[in-house]
Design a protein around this motif. Structure first.
Motif, short mmCIF file in Angstrom:
data_model
loop_
_atom_site.label_atom_id
_atom_site.label_comp_id
_atom_site.label_asym_id
_atom_site.label_seq_id
_atom_site.Cartn_x
_atom_site.Cartn_y
_atom_site.Cartn_z
N LYS A 1 0.82 -1.21 0.00
CA LYS A 1 0.00 0.00 0.00
C LYS A 1 0.85 1.25 0.00
O LYS A 1 0.40 2.33 -0.39
CB LYS A 1 -0.91 0.01 1.23
CG LYS A 1 -1.97 -1.07 1.17
CD LYS A 1 -2.66 -1.20 2.51
CE LYS A 1 -3.17 -2.63 2.68
NZ LYS A 1 -3.46 -2.94 4.09
N ASP A 2 2.05 1.14 0.50
CA ASP A 2 2.94 2.31 0.53
C ASP A 2 4.33 1.78 0.84
O ASP A 2 4.52 0.58 1.06
CB ASP A 2 2.49 3.31 1.62
CG ASP A 2 2.95 4.73 1.29
OD1 ASP A 2 4.08 4.87 0.78
OD2 ASP A 2 2.19 5.67 1.52
N LEU A 3 5.31 2.69 0.85
CA LEU A 3 6.62 2.30 1.35
C LEU A 3 6.52 2.07 2.86
O LEU A 3 5.58 2.54 3.51
CB LEU A 3 7.64 3.39 1.05
CG LEU A 3 8.08 3.52 -0.41
CD1 LEU A 3 8.93 4.75 -0.61
CD2 LEU A 3 8.84 2.28 -0.87
N ALA A 4 7.52 1.39 3.43
CA ALA A 4 7.44 1.03 4.84
C ALA A 4 7.37 2.26 5.73
O ALA A 4 6.68 2.26 6.74
CB ALA A 4 8.63 0.16 5.23
N PHE A 5 8.10 3.33 5.37
CA PHE A 5 8.14 4.52 6.22
C PHE A 5 7.70 5.75 5.42
O PHE A 5 8.54 6.49 4.91
CB PHE A 5 9.55 4.73 6.79
CG PHE A 5 10.12 3.51 7.45
CD1 PHE A 5 9.51 2.99 8.58
CD2 PHE A 5 11.23 2.87 6.93
CE1 PHE A 5 10.02 1.86 9.20
CE2 PHE A 5 11.72 1.73 7.53
CZ PHE A 5 11.12 1.23 8.67
N PRO A 6 6.40 5.99 5.33
CA PRO A 6 5.92 7.10 4.49
C PRO A 6 6.42 8.46 4.96
O PRO A 6 6.75 9.31 4.14
CB PRO A 6 4.40 7.00 4.63
CG PRO A 6 4.12 5.64 5.12
CD PRO A 6 5.31 5.23 5.93
N ILE B 1 20.21 8.29 1.42
CA ILE B 1 20.28 7.21 2.42
C ILE B 1 18.87 6.78 2.82
O ILE B 1 18.56 5.59 2.87
CB ILE B 1 21.06 7.68 3.66
CG1 ILE B 1 22.53 7.85 3.35
CG2 ILE B 1 20.88 6.71 4.82
CD1 ILE B 1 23.33 8.48 4.47
N LEU C 1 17.14 3.15 2.41
CA LEU C 1 16.69 2.43 3.60
C LEU C 1 15.22 2.02 3.46
O LEU C 1 14.84 0.88 3.70
CB LEU C 1 16.89 3.33 4.81
CG LEU C 1 16.69 2.77 6.21
CD1 LEU C 1 17.58 3.53 7.17
CD2 LEU C 1 15.26 2.88 6.68
N ILE D 1 14.83 -0.88 0.92
CA ILE D 1 15.28 -2.20 1.39
C ILE D 1 14.22 -2.79 2.34
O ILE D 1 13.80 -3.94 2.19
CB ILE D 1 16.64 -2.09 2.11
CG1 ILE D 1 17.72 -1.72 1.11
CG2 ILE D 1 16.99 -3.42 2.77
CD1 ILE D 1 19.09 -1.55 1.73
N VAL D 2 13.78 -1.97 3.30
CA VAL D 2 12.81 -2.48 4.28
C VAL D 2 11.51 -2.83 3.57
O VAL D 2 10.90 -3.88 3.84
CB VAL D 2 12.57 -1.43 5.38
CG1 VAL D 2 11.46 -1.88 6.31
CG2 VAL D 2 13.84 -1.20 6.16
N HIS E 1 11.84 -6.07 1.66
CA HIS E 1 11.95 -7.23 2.55
C HIS E 1 10.63 -7.58 3.21
O HIS E 1 10.28 -8.75 3.33
CB HIS E 1 13.00 -6.97 3.65
CG HIS E 1 14.35 -7.47 3.30
ND1 HIS E 1 14.68 -8.80 3.32
CD2 HIS E 1 15.46 -6.83 2.88
CE1 HIS E 1 15.94 -8.96 2.95
NE2 HIS E 1 16.43 -7.77 2.67
N THR E 2 9.91 -6.57 3.69
CA THR E 2 8.81 -6.89 4.61
C THR E 2 7.42 -6.70 4.02
O THR E 2 6.46 -7.12 4.63
CB THR E 2 8.90 -6.01 5.88
OG1 THR E 2 8.80 -4.64 5.49
CG2 THR E 2 10.20 -6.23 6.61
N MET E 3 7.29 -6.06 2.86
CA MET E 3 5.94 -5.68 2.45
C MET E 3 5.49 -6.27 1.13
O MET E 3 4.57 -5.76 0.49
CB MET E 3 5.84 -4.15 2.42
CG MET E 3 6.15 -3.56 3.77
SD MET E 3 5.81 -1.84 3.90
CE MET E 3 4.06 -1.78 3.67
N GLU F 1 -4.68 4.03 -2.02
CA GLU F 1 -4.28 2.77 -1.37
C GLU F 1 -3.66 1.79 -2.36
O GLU F 1 -3.37 0.65 -2.00
CB GLU F 1 -5.48 2.11 -0.72
CG GLU F 1 -6.16 2.93 0.35
CD GLU F 1 -7.10 3.98 -0.24
OE1 GLU F 1 -7.42 3.89 -1.46
OE2 GLU F 1 -7.50 4.91 0.48
#
Lengths: 556, 271
Positions: free
Chosen positions: A114-119, A179, A183, A186-187, A190-192, A525
């Protein structure tokens, strides 16, 4: 999977009622957005501005070199022009180009997230780029920098009286943008990933962005601390690179190129990911040697960290060091060549159509081939001593950065333009501009190989009054004019198409990626329902023909 | 391979309040946060790595000058700071533990203790820096009134103990042996000691900056803990803060021997 509706075949195309663009219209809704798609658009606007700023300096450089004498501007001014051309183009355009725009937009879409891990961090990275850009703009407006984009010490730390501090702070700050983007990627990767989206089902665009992110995360901090130490040296008036207190300026070059050589792959790898998508989509074939291409991206990222010394063959580095770096540099050619061969093999017996993105992709392969093989010339120590710091080097890295990255960026921008905006670009104009860029680019930079091999050094406002040298430089400047016109065309017709272009169907190219299964433009979304992936990447050939041995197929 | 599970975009009402919209569940959110923090720490290692690289190179060039300059640092204060930071790591780890078992008051107490220890470190560091300023040992001309002067104490007529390491240095540097004339002896030796102080200020300064950022982070965590935002189901901010704090401590664990103890073997006559 692709069906008639998503292909947009005979059905009338209507824009989706609710999408990420029309969800809200206020300026605030854009500047405080946490939607990766909107942030990608913010990046797109920002780096387009910097591209044309850097381009303006390139125009001044080429105009000065029309004539042998330094007659348009003072040599000091010329030094500032090529420095600011380099700083703006590299740190504010090429590094963020593909990853921050297309990557930001597509990484979550392609993996079904739905988005990157850290919007919030994603938005922060854009603000950091803007703040760094403002510092660099200040350096430009206040009077410029003349150190060259490499900021070599001791000139940058001790002797230059130009706005080195402002530019260095700007470069330091923009590094954090890179950076944080890396970051986040990568996250996210890996996770989403969506259910069923295994590593070997990821589009190669994702693999190359993963490799790029590794370089961003491992390399950028090193250049950040290096630039910081140069800044401290200007503040304290002595420092780590100052020979007066036993410092070694060569250490600066080691630390700088430890990042700045891999940075070339930050610029190039995402472009290679774009090309993998374009080649498969427009030859209607699955990728030849998918795993090889995927691992070649990682290989380039890893080898890229072991070759920085080839920038220092003539700077006082140990000859044994040079030998090792030369040898390792040849190794980088292997994963690069794997990619070129596999793209070519994918084209073989494909159903090729020459839409605009494909024109850019084919141009990329040709340019990358020339840029890459001339890179091997430069990796040979003996030959490099002859051509180092000449226009041969300039031509080589422009074939990679402009001929490679910019071609891939424009190709990708056209390919995903329907997804970004919900409108089609005008195909005729776009093909015309792709051809103009192809011709203009070659005319600009090929003569530089010749004049560089003849010995014309880079970074000088004047050159000997030799008719052949001048003829080659005039050719180059003429080519640059054509190239500039080629770049201006998309600046006109792409914004035009946002209002007047045809509505784009969900999947105008009949491509296989997950991003084509949602509407154009996608809702905030991304997907109505989290997609579940049950197919292999690039399944362009009909599924029934595939023979799978010893594999339990999903029951869907 | 994939089960035909179609999750809807909206989280069910039973979802945890801290679950962000783009994650499927708390486990995914926690995993993303942890991985993100570890990658961030990798970038920090690379960042400090550039300076450690410079340290290794120059120490190998100038072992004598580095040992002599290292002797000018206050080992006692450095040692106290090391103990303070190790204790702060303990309190931080306890804060993470109490967040896992959900004891709100103890989280707050431990976080405040960690902050106090962190502040103690910075105060001691400030005294050390001021001492360097007084002795004209800040490299370069950052303070034009007090440029770096390796011989400042001798020039002020104070009785200073002769550092053994410096004698060792002059023995090994024949051109640096004082000639008996009025001119300053072994200027290059003093310059190379200046390099040590530049590296000392660059590395400890950037480390202290990380401490300041860490304390700011602890303030936010304390407020969150005070408002009872953490529970055994959701406490990853405390864990991530802990990772960062431990990392900053570990950097100091490397910095302390590398910067403060170089001359120690010289004092015991071990050269």
């Amino acid at each position: 999977m692709i069906d008639a509706a998503s292909m947009g075949g005979d059905l009338p195309v209507v824009p989706p009622k609710d999408n990420y663009i029309n969800r809200a219209y206020s300026i605030k809704s854009w500047l405080l957005t946490k939607d990766h798609k909107r942030i990608a658009i913010l990046y797109l606007i920002t780096i387009t501005f910097f591209f044309f700023l850097g381009g303006a300096f390139a125009v001044m450089i080429r105009l000065e070199l029309l004539t042998p004498a330094s007659d348009l501007v003072q040599p000091e001014t010329y030094n500032k022009f090529f420095t600011m051309h380099g700083v703006v183009m590299i740190f504010l355009f090429l590094i963020p180009s593909v990853p921050a725009t297309l990557g930001n937009f597509l990484v979550p879409l392609m993996i079904g997230a739905k988005d990157l891990a850290f919007p919030k961090i994603n938005l922060l990275s854009w603000y950091i780029l803007v703040i760094g850009g403002i510092f660099i703009l200040y350096a430009v407006v206040a009077g410029g920098v003349d150190t060259g984009w490499t900021f070599y010490t001791p000139y940058s730390s001790t002797y230059s009286n130009t706005y080195v501090m402002a530019a260095a702070i700007g470069v330091f700050i923009t590094g954090f943008s890179s950076i944080l983007t890396g970051l986040n990627f990568i996250v996210t990767i890996h996770t989403m990933r969506a259910p069923g989206m295994t590593w070997y089902r990821l589009p190669l665009f994702i693999w190359s962005h993963y490799a790029t992110s590794l370089i961003m995360v491992l390399g950028t901090p090193v250049v950040a601390v290096t630039i910081l130490l140069v800044g401290l040296e200007r503040v304290f008036r002595v420092g780590i690179f100052d020979p007066a207190i036993g410092g070694d300026p060569i250490l600066f070059q080691h630390l700088f190129w430890f990042y700045s050589h891999p940075a070339v792959y930050i610029m190039l790898l995402p472009g290679m990911g774009v090309i993998s998508e374009l080649i498969t989509a427009f030859s209607r074939k699955n990728m030849f040697g998918y795993k090889f291409v995927a691992y070649a991206s990682l290989g380039i990222a890893i080898y890229g960290f072991l070759v920085w010394g080839h920038h220092m063959f003539t700077s006082g580095q140990s000859i044994y060091g040079s030998l090792v770096f030369s040898f390792l540099t040849y190794f980088v050619a292997i994963p690069s060549a794997i990619k070129v061969f596999n793209w070519t093999a994918t084209l073989y017996r494909g159903s090729i159509s020459y839409d605009t993105p494909m024109l850019y992709a084919l141009g990329f392969i040709g340019f990358f081939l020339i840029g890459g093989t001339t890179g091997l010339f430069l990796a040979a120590i003996g030959l490099d001593i002859h051509v180092h710091d000449t226009y041969f080097v300039v031509a080589h890295f422009h074939y990679i950065m402009v001929g490679g990255t910019v071609m891939a960026y424009l190709g990708g921008l056209h390919y995903w333009w329907p997804k970004l905006t919900g409108r089609m670009y005008p195909e005729g104009w776009a093909r015309l501009s792709a051809l103009i860029i192809f011709v203009g680019f070659n005319l600009t930079f090929f003569p530089q190989f010749v004049v560089g091999y003849m010995g014309m050094p880079r970074r000088y406002a004047a050159y000997p009054d030799d008719p052949v040298w001048q003829m080659l430089n005039v050719l180059s400047t003429a080519g640059a004019s054509i190239l500039g016109a080629g770049y201006l065309l998309p600046m006109v017709y792409l914004p035009w198409s946002m209002r007047y272009g045809k509505y784009a169907p969900s999947n105008p190219w009949g491509a296989t990626g997950l991003e084509w299964q949602t509407t154009s433009p996608p809702p905030t979304e991304n997907f109505e329902e989290t997609p579940v992936v049950t197919w292999e990447p690039y399944e362009y050939r009909p599924r029934e023909e595939k023979v799978v041995v010893n594999k339990i197929l999903p029951t869907d | 391979m994939a089960e035909a599970v179609h999750t809807t975009m909206e989280h069910p009402a039973s979802a945890h309040a801290a679950l962000q919209h783009h994650f499927e569940n708390m486990e995914q959110q926690r995993e993303a946060g942890t991985l993100g923090m570890w990658i961030f720490l990798v970038t920090e290692i690379m960042f400090f790595g550039g300076m450690f690289m410079a340290y290794i190179l120059y120490r190998s060039y100038n072992a004598d000058a580095f040992a002599a300059a290292s002797n000018r640092l206050n080992v006692t204060m450095g040692f106290i700071n090391t103990i303070v930071l190790i204790c702060s790591s303990l309190t931080m780890a306890l804060a993470v533990y109490y967040s896992q078992v959900g004891k709100r008051k103890m989280i707050v107490v431990m976080l405040i203790l960690t902050m106090m220890l962190g502040t103690t470190f910075l105060v001691v560091k400030a005294f050390e820096y001021y001492d360097k300023y007084e002795k004209s040992e800040i490299p370069g001309r950052l303070f034009p009134s007090r440029p770096f002067n390796w011989y400042a104490e001798e020039e002020h007529g104070k009785q200073v103990t002769q550092e053994p390491a410096r004698d060792a240095a002059t023995e090994r540097n024949p051109q640096a042996v004082p000639t008996g004339q009025e001119q300053k002896p072994d200027a290059s030796f003093a310059s190379r000691a200046e390099m040590f102080f530049f590296i000392y200020f660059a590395m400890t300064g950037i480390h202290a900056l990380h401490m300041v950022i860490g304390i700011g982070m602890l303030i936010v965590l304390t407020i969150m803990a005070w408002r009872d935002r953490f529970s055994p189901e959701y406490h990853s901010p405390v864990e991530l803060g802990g990772l960062y704090w431990h990392f900053v401590d570990i950097v100091w664990i490397f910095l302390f021997p590398l910067l403060y103890l170089l001359g120690a073997h010289g004092i015991s006559g071990g050269h």
